[in-house]
Motif scaffolding. Structure first.
Motif, mmCIF file in Angstrom:
data_model
loop_
_atom_site.group_PDB
_atom_site.id
_atom_site.type_symbol
_atom_site.label_atom_id
_atom_site.label_comp_id
_atom_site.label_asym_id
_atom_site.label_seq_id
_atom_site.Cartn_x
_atom_site.Cartn_y
_atom_site.Cartn_z
ATOM 1 N N LEU A 225 -1.907 0.792 11.662
ATOM 2 C CA LEU A 225 -3.209 1.056 11.068
ATOM 3 C C LEU A 225 -4.155 -0.122 11.285
ATOM 4 O O LEU A 225 -3.771 -1.274 11.086
ATOM 5 C CB LEU A 225 -3.081 1.323 9.566
ATOM 6 C CG LEU A 225 -2.373 2.609 9.133
ATOM 7 C CD1 LEU A 225 -2.347 2.711 7.623
ATOM 8 C CD2 LEU A 225 -3.059 3.828 9.737
ATOM 9 N N PRO A 226 -5.388 0.136 11.686
ATOM 10 C CA PRO A 226 -6.354 -0.955 11.876
ATOM 11 C C PRO A 226 -6.579 -1.723 10.571
ATOM 12 O O PRO A 226 -6.846 -1.116 9.525
ATOM 13 C CB PRO A 226 -7.631 -0.212 12.312
ATOM 14 C CG PRO A 226 -7.151 1.087 12.862
ATOM 15 C CD PRO A 226 -5.958 1.448 12.053
ATOM 16 N N TYR A 227 -6.439 -3.035 10.630
ATOM 17 C CA TYR A 227 -6.635 -3.957 9.519
ATOM 18 C C TYR A 227 -5.583 -3.771 8.414
ATOM 19 O O TYR A 227 -4.893 -4.713 8.048
ATOM 20 C CB TYR A 227 -8.053 -3.833 8.928
ATOM 21 C CG TYR A 227 -9.130 -4.196 9.912
ATOM 22 C CD1 TYR A 227 -9.247 -5.486 10.412
ATOM 23 C CD2 TYR A 227 -10.018 -3.229 10.371
ATOM 24 C CE1 TYR A 227 -10.232 -5.817 11.341
ATOM 25 C CE2 TYR A 227 -11.006 -3.543 11.307
ATOM 26 C CZ TYR A 227 -11.100 -4.838 11.788
ATOM 27 O OH TYR A 227 -12.060 -5.151 12.706
ATOM 28 N N TYR B 95 -3.400 6.300 5.094
ATOM 29 C CA TYR B 95 -4.154 6.691 6.287
ATOM 30 C C TYR B 95 -5.617 6.942 5.952
ATOM 31 O O TYR B 95 -6.518 6.532 6.683
ATOM 32 C CB TYR B 95 -3.551 7.954 6.914
ATOM 33 C CG TYR B 95 -2.386 7.698 7.843
ATOM 34 C CD1 TYR B 95 -2.592 7.207 9.126
ATOM 35 C CD2 TYR B 95 -1.077 7.963 7.450
ATOM 36 C CE1 TYR B 95 -1.530 6.981 9.999
ATOM 37 C CE2 TYR B 95 -0.008 7.742 8.310
ATOM 38 C CZ TYR B 95 -0.242 7.242 9.573
ATOM 39 O OH TYR B 95 0.802 7.022 10.420
ATOM 40 N N ALA B 96 -5.853 7.646 4.837
ATOM 41 C CA ALA B 96 -7.226 8.005 4.460
ATOM 42 C C ALA B 96 -8.018 6.788 3.995
ATOM 43 O O ALA B 96 -9.181 6.605 4.391
ATOM 44 C CB ALA B 96 -7.195 9.069 3.363
ATOM 45 N N VAL C 265 -11.631 0.921 4.894
ATOM 46 C CA VAL C 265 -11.148 -0.421 5.217
ATOM 47 C C VAL C 265 -11.507 -0.773 6.656
ATOM 48 O O VAL C 265 -11.968 -1.891 6.949
ATOM 49 C CB VAL C 265 -9.610 -0.517 5.011
ATOM 50 C CG1 VAL C 265 -9.061 -1.816 5.588
ATOM 51 C CG2 VAL C 265 -9.264 -0.415 3.533
ATOM 52 N N PHE C 266 -11.316 0.154 7.573
ATOM 53 C CA PHE C 266 -11.673 -0.026 8.983
ATOM 54 C C PHE C 266 -13.177 -0.314 9.105
ATOM 55 O O PHE C 266 -13.600 -1.235 9.819
ATOM 56 C CB PHE C 266 -11.304 1.244 9.752
ATOM 57 C CG PHE C 266 -11.213 1.083 11.255
ATOM 58 C CD1 PHE C 266 -11.717 -0.038 11.914
ATOM 59 C CD2 PHE C 266 -10.633 2.077 12.028
ATOM 60 C CE1 PHE C 266 -11.636 -0.175 13.293
ATOM 61 C CE2 PHE C 266 -10.540 1.963 13.410
ATOM 62 C CZ PHE C 266 -11.058 0.839 14.042
ATOM 63 N N TYR D 16 -10.957 7.200 15.207
ATOM 64 C CA TYR D 16 -9.901 7.129 14.182
ATOM 65 C C TYR D 16 -10.267 8.014 12.998
ATOM 66 O O TYR D 16 -9.421 8.752 12.472
ATOM 67 C CB TYR D 16 -9.701 5.689 13.720
ATOM 68 C CG TYR D 16 -8.703 5.570 12.579
ATOM 69 C CD1 TYR D 16 -7.335 5.611 12.825
ATOM 70 C CD2 TYR D 16 -9.126 5.444 11.257
ATOM 71 C CE1 TYR D 16 -6.414 5.532 11.789
ATOM 72 C CE2 TYR D 16 -8.220 5.367 10.214
ATOM 73 C CZ TYR D 16 -6.867 5.402 10.486
ATOM 74 O OH TYR D 16 -5.953 5.333 9.446
ATOM 75 N N SER D 17 -11.526 7.953 12.562
ATOM 76 C CA SER D 17 -11.980 8.766 11.429
ATOM 77 C C SER D 17 -11.817 10.250 11.736
ATOM 78 O O SER D 17 -11.402 11.037 10.876
ATOM 79 C CB SER D 17 -13.444 8.451 11.106
ATOM 80 O OG SER D 17 -13.608 7.081 10.779
#
Length: 337
Positions: free
Chosen positions: A143-145, A280-281, A286-287, A312-313
């Motif tokens: 997951l990014p970040y 994930y959501a 956060v991203f 990603y969204s």
């Protein structure tokens, strides 16, 4: 009875399949085997190319791209061997690896399924199996970040690295990489076949969880098999998408996310499915804010782009569109467009 039934799922990978078959016939002595090829509607001349060279193999033609689980499930009923090997087309057999694996497997009856030491094309070791982390929390690492945050706390808590890259003698594992999985045929009446809800990715992990209820799983060090990687899926997904295994913002990443969460729901239940879906959501905002901060301080050197965030969204939107189907755990073919 034949010692080994080898099942391939082919999708537009006749060249790789022929190279693998060449290595099998060249490098295998001391064990009897049969070859079963299930073609996922390649719509090319794969059958002609392969059967011209190897007319004795069994060719099963499907009329749609059924993916890995359904493809192998179509081949297993045709197997006559005591042991069944699911083998990727993008593998190369070395130094009589099939005989060595069968011999070790027959000598260690406590194991119901096994894998081997997989190698990269340069001879270095490749991830060959893994241990399962509670709830599948390790699936959050890309997951990014937010993945970096999960990794940080994993190190802080001295969490065991789940992946097994270097196999030592006989190494017990919770699941075996799907490129090379050998299983005793008589176990399948109790464990069941691969779950047909999966199209691609994570299906072998869920299957191994059910196999493990029948006995232990392991990796053998001595047999070694080269795994090129992405041989079939790279024909379905863009090559650059295959090469970046941690990329969750392209078409392949979309399928990875959905299949991973499907596996979490089936293997760990509703609770963990809800927890990981939340991660994930929540990673969408956060991203967003993480990227703003990184762009301010690093500019063009930021790890991600706004296009990555947008894609990603969208992928998380696709995951959430399947939320209630997964929650209900009703049969459904999760082949993501």
């Amino acid at each position: 009875m034949t010692d080994l039934s080898i099942i391939f799922v082919n999708y537009k990978s006749a060249g790789l399949l022929i190279d693998c078959l060449d290595s099998i016939y060249k490098e295998t002595t001391g064990t009897s085997f049969e070859i079963i090829v299930v073609d996922n509607n390649s719509e090319d001349n794969s059958q002609e190319k392969v059967t011209r060279l190897y007319p004795d193999l069994k060719w099963i033609q499907l009329d749609y791209n059924a993916g890995f689980a359904r493809g192998n499930n179509a081949g297993i009923p045709h197997a006559t061997g005591r042991n069944i090997l699911l083998l990727n087309t993008d593998t190369i057999i070395q130094e009589n690896a099939l005989y060595k694996t069968v011999a070790l497997f027959e000598a260690h009856k406590e194991y119901v399924a096994c894998g081997v030491q997989l190698l990269n094309t340069d001879g270095t070791h490749q991830i060959s199996g893994a241990h399962v982390m509670k709830g599948g929390l390790n699936t959050l690492l890309p997951l990014p970040y937010l993945g970096s945050f999960v990794r940080y706390w994993g190190y802080k808590l001295n969490a065991k690295i789940p992946s097994v890259t270097t196999v030592a003698a006989i190494t017990d594992v919770d699941w075996v990489i799907g490129a090379f999985v050998m299983v005793r045929k008589d176990v399948l009446s109790r464990s069941g076949l691969l779950d047909p809800d999966f199209f691609m990715y994570a299906e072998e992990i869920e299957w191994c969880a059910r196999l493990k209820k029948q006995g232990k799983l392991c990796l053998f060090e001595e047999p070694k098999v080269v795994h090129i990687g992405g041989g079939t899926s790279s024909d379905f997904y863009d090559e650059k998408e295959w090469n970046n295994g941690k990329n969750l913002w392209n078409r392949r990443g979309r399928q990875v996310i959905v299949s991973t969460q499907l596996r979490i729901r089936k293997e760990f239940g509703i609770g963990w499915f809800l927890v990981l879906t939340f991660f994930y959501a929540i990673d969408v905002p956060v991203f967003f804010f993480g990227l703003i901060i990184e762009k301010l301080f690093k500019g063009k050197k930021a790890r991600y782009s706004w296009q990555n965030f947008i894609e990603y969204s969208k992928n998380i939107g696709v995951l959430l569109s399947y939320f209630f189907k997964m929650l209900g755990n009703k049969p459904y073919f999760y082949k993501v467009k």
